[in-house]
Design an enzyme around this catalytic site. Structure first.
Site, PDB file in Angstrom:
ATOM      1  N   LYS A 136       6.783   0.659  -2.287  1.00  0.00           N
ATOM      2  CA  LYS A 136       5.541   1.200  -2.835  1.00  0.00           C
ATOM      3  C   LYS A 136       4.827   2.013  -1.765  1.00  0.00           C
ATOM      4  O   LYS A 136       5.103   1.757  -0.589  1.00  0.00           O
ATOM      5  CB  LYS A 136       4.630   0.107  -3.369  1.00  0.00           C
ATOM      6  CG  LYS A 136       4.364  -1.113  -2.461  1.00  0.00           C
ATOM      7  CD  LYS A 136       3.798  -0.974  -1.091  1.00  0.00           C
ATOM      8  CE  LYS A 136       2.458  -0.362  -0.896  1.00  0.00           C
ATOM      9  NZ  LYS A 136       2.009  -0.343   0.538  1.00  0.00           N
ATOM     10  N   TYR A 222      -2.172  -2.192  -5.111  1.00  0.00           N
ATOM     11  CA  TYR A 222      -2.180  -3.619  -5.456  1.00  0.00           C
ATOM     12  C   TYR A 222      -3.340  -3.957  -6.397  1.00  0.00           C
ATOM     13  O   TYR A 222      -3.198  -4.792  -7.281  1.00  0.00           O
ATOM     14  CB  TYR A 222      -2.286  -4.478  -4.187  1.00  0.00           C
ATOM     15  CG  TYR A 222      -1.066  -4.415  -3.309  1.00  0.00           C
ATOM     16  CD1 TYR A 222      -0.002  -5.284  -3.514  1.00  0.00           C
ATOM     17  CD2 TYR A 222      -0.960  -3.495  -2.285  1.00  0.00           C
ATOM     18  CE1 TYR A 222       1.126  -5.232  -2.717  1.00  0.00           C
ATOM     19  CE2 TYR A 222       0.170  -3.426  -1.470  1.00  0.00           C
ATOM     20  CZ  TYR A 222       1.214  -4.299  -1.689  1.00  0.00           C
ATOM     21  OH  TYR A 222       2.329  -4.250  -0.910  1.00  0.00           O
TER      22      TYR A 222
HETATM   23  P1  NAD Z   1       6.655   2.438   9.582  1.00  0.00           P
HETATM   24  O1  NAD Z   1       5.910   3.650  10.029  1.00  0.00           O
HETATM   25  O2  NAD Z   1       6.558   1.200  10.406  1.00  0.00           O
HETATM   26  O3  NAD Z   1       8.205   2.780   9.406  1.00  0.00           O
HETATM   27  C1  NAD Z   1       8.650   4.005   8.865  1.00  0.00           C
HETATM   28  C2  NAD Z   1      10.079   4.250   9.316  1.00  0.00           C
HETATM   29  O4  NAD Z   1      10.493   5.527   8.829  1.00  0.00           O
HETATM   30  C3  NAD Z   1      10.239   4.288  10.842  1.00  0.00           C
HETATM   31  O5  NAD Z   1      11.368   3.555  11.207  1.00  0.00           O
HETATM   32  C4  NAD Z   1      10.456   5.763  11.141  1.00  0.00           C
HETATM   33  O6  NAD Z   1      11.277   5.975  12.271  1.00  0.00           O
HETATM   34  C5  NAD Z   1      11.157   6.215   9.869  1.00  0.00           C
HETATM   35  N1  NAD Z   1      11.060   7.664   9.648  1.00  0.00           N
HETATM   36  C6  NAD Z   1      12.108   8.456   9.326  1.00  0.00           C
HETATM   37  N2  NAD Z   1      11.715   9.718   9.219  1.00  0.00           N
HETATM   38  C7  NAD Z   1      10.409   9.751   9.504  1.00  0.00           C
HETATM   39  C8  NAD Z   1       9.442  10.808   9.566  1.00  0.00           C
HETATM   40  N3  NAD Z   1       9.760  12.087   9.314  1.00  0.00           N
HETATM   41  N4  NAD Z   1       8.177  10.486   9.892  1.00  0.00           N
HETATM   42  C9  NAD Z   1       7.821   9.204  10.132  1.00  0.00           C
HETATM   43  N5  NAD Z   1       8.706   8.153  10.078  1.00  0.00           N
HETATM   44  C10 NAD Z   1       9.982   8.433   9.766  1.00  0.00           C
HETATM   45  O7  NAD Z   1       6.182   2.150   8.081  1.00  0.00           O
HETATM   46  P2  NAD Z   1       6.289   0.779   7.278  1.00  0.00           P
HETATM   47  O8  NAD Z   1       5.033   0.030   7.442  1.00  0.00           O
HETATM   48  O9  NAD Z   1       7.566   0.120   7.558  1.00  0.00           O
HETATM   49  O10 NAD Z   1       6.270   1.341   5.767  1.00  0.00           O
HETATM   50  C11 NAD Z   1       7.407   1.916   5.158  1.00  0.00           C
HETATM   51  C12 NAD Z   1       7.268   1.808   3.644  1.00  0.00           C
HETATM   52  O11 NAD Z   1       7.182   0.428   3.306  1.00  0.00           O
HETATM   53  C13 NAD Z   1       6.014   2.465   3.073  1.00  0.00           C
HETATM   54  O12 NAD Z   1       6.295   2.998   1.810  1.00  0.00           O
HETATM   55  C14 NAD Z   1       5.037   1.314   2.934  1.00  0.00           C
HETATM   56  O13 NAD Z   1       4.056   1.491   1.946  1.00  0.00           O
HETATM   57  C15 NAD Z   1       5.989   0.200   2.556  1.00  0.00           C
HETATM   58  N6  NAD Z   1       5.462  -1.130   2.880  1.00  0.00           N
HETATM   59  C16 NAD Z   1       5.443  -2.058   1.899  1.00  0.00           C
HETATM   60  C17 NAD Z   1       4.914  -3.304   2.134  1.00  0.00           C
HETATM   61  C18 NAD Z   1       4.924  -4.344   1.054  1.00  0.00           C
HETATM   62  O14 NAD Z   1       4.287  -5.372   1.214  1.00  0.00           O
HETATM   63  N7  NAD Z   1       5.645  -4.114  -0.037  1.00  0.00           N
HETATM   64  C19 NAD Z   1       4.406  -3.612   3.396  1.00  0.00           C
HETATM   65  C20 NAD Z   1       4.462  -2.656   4.399  1.00  0.00           C
HETATM   66  C21 NAD Z   1       4.981  -1.398   4.122  1.00  0.00           C
END
Ligand code: NAD
Length: 366
Positions: A136, A222
């Protein structure tokens, strides 16, 4: 902290007694015949959520396991390879990703990337013949969600959104209480979700083109979900306003948004999202009682109450139950209870909220 490792037996026992019909569906499906092989999941994007939630949860799953990874960082690939015993042939980067189609170890792709990449990596995953879970918010807007759903249908692959709370007992209980009108018709519903953002000011989450928006896209999803699944109805119109106390920080995206969401028959719920307030609650008043959640939406402990007292339901590892359920769906070739269409419904609400902020008026959700 009451959170304890997920016990399937505990969850099933409690769900079948306490969480009623919605949970009961889950109980029935868990007795369905299973093929022998656990399904292989490949995580695409090894950021915070993959590292600290999904990969650990995949050590607790019964129906699926961490089979592969897709990452742009060779050092991360090396670390994960050793930590999770992932063979070299199951490690991809963003260029080699499509070759996953030749890999029978990988059944399911899990897209855990910044929002602007969700559409591309979901469609490429489905076209490579894999079932897909996408995090999401599903995409930048409803139009992209429609494209993703169509591509997965065309490829005859299942698509699910990472809506873990549909598998969380307290949230399942409010679905039952609201949808089955256990305390009568709902007369008021208020919900909010947010946290105080103190992270990197250059992060993708603060860039409109990469995140699609701010607190609304990340946290407000949410609150929108909770209103919809408590009532079991689809909203028809929305009026929103926003507040910015740190405009230098939130240059491109929303900080705090408040809305009034109208359902068929004219019933109006209130909701809010924020990158500047720590909120996580749902409060519902019905004709003959009340119920709610708080903390409601995080992946730590969830607590709830009804007029009869505190909810006595187990804490589970949301992501483990969610992924196990999707593996069941793949085995049974059955639509997930949180399919792409569920993400699309939320994005239609989000699109209408942004239109309302622009127009200053109530906007239809279309
Ligand atoms: P994050 O920034 O920690 O991780 C993103 C990842 O994408 C990194 O590993 C990064 O290297 C990679 N990436 C690849 N290409 C990229 C680019 N061009 N720019 C930036 N990053 C790039 O983010 P996250 O917190 O892991 O979130 C990722 C997804 O998961 C989002 O959609 C977020 O909403 C979702 N999420 C969901 C929940 C949940 O409870 N369901 C919780 C946290 C995050």
């Amino acid at each position: 902290m009451k959170t304890h490792p997920f016990s399937r037996r505990d969850f099933l026992r409690t769900a079948s007694v306490g969480a009623g019909a919605l949970a009961f569906g889950n109980v029935l499906s868990s007795f369905a015949p299973k093929p022998n092989k656990k399904l292989g999941i490949a995580l695409v994007g090894l950021g915070n959520y993959s590292t600290y939630q999904l990969a650990p949860a995949l050590q607790q799953t019964k129906n699926c396991y961490l089979a592969g990874i897709v990452t742009g960082h060779p050092a991360k690939a090396e670390k994960w390879k050793h930590q999770y015993h992932i063979p070299d042939k199951n490690i991809y980067n963003y260029e080699t990703y499509d070759q996953v189609k030749n890999n029978p170890d990988i059944d399911i792709i899990y897209v855990v990337l910044p929002v602007f990449m969700h559409k591309e990596y979901t469609i490429r995953g489905a076209e490579a013949g894999k079932h897909v879970i996408c995090e999401k918010p599903m995409a930048l807007n409803a139009k992209e969600c429609g494209d993703m759903i169509a591509a997965c249908k065309k490829a005859d692959r299942l698509l699910s959104i990472g809506y873990r709370l549909h598998f969380e007992p307290h949230n399942m209980e409010v679905m039952r209480l609201g949808q089955q009108k256990v305390y009568g018709k709902v007369t008021s519903l208020d919900t909010g979700n947010g946290f105080t953002y103190r992270g990197d000011p250059n992060a993708w989450r603060l860039k409109k083109a990469m995140a699609g928006g701010g607190g609304l896209m990340d946290m407000g999803i949410y609150s929108i979900q909770a209103s919809r699944y408590t009532l079991g109805q689809e909203p028809v119109a929305i009026k929103a306003r926003q507040e910015k106390t740190r405009p230098d920080f939130f240059k491109e995206v929303d900080e705090t948004i408040y809305w009034e969401m109208e359902f068929p028959g004219g019933f109006v719920t209130t909701g809010k999202s924020s990158y500047n307030h720590d909120w996580s609650y749902l409060n519902v008043v019905a004709e003959h009682g009340k119920f709610g959640l708080g903390p409601a939406f995080g992946y730590g402990e969830v607590d709830g109450y009804t007029s009869a007292g505190p909810m006595d339901l187990p804490q589970v590892i949301h992501q483990a139950v969610q992924m196990d359920d999707f593996a069941q769906c793949v085995w049974q070739n059955k639509q997930s209870r949180v399919p792409g269409e569920e993400g699309l419904k939320d994005m239609k609400v989000v699109d209408a909220i942004y239109r309302s902020l622009d127009s200053g008026k109530k906007e239809k959700i279309v």
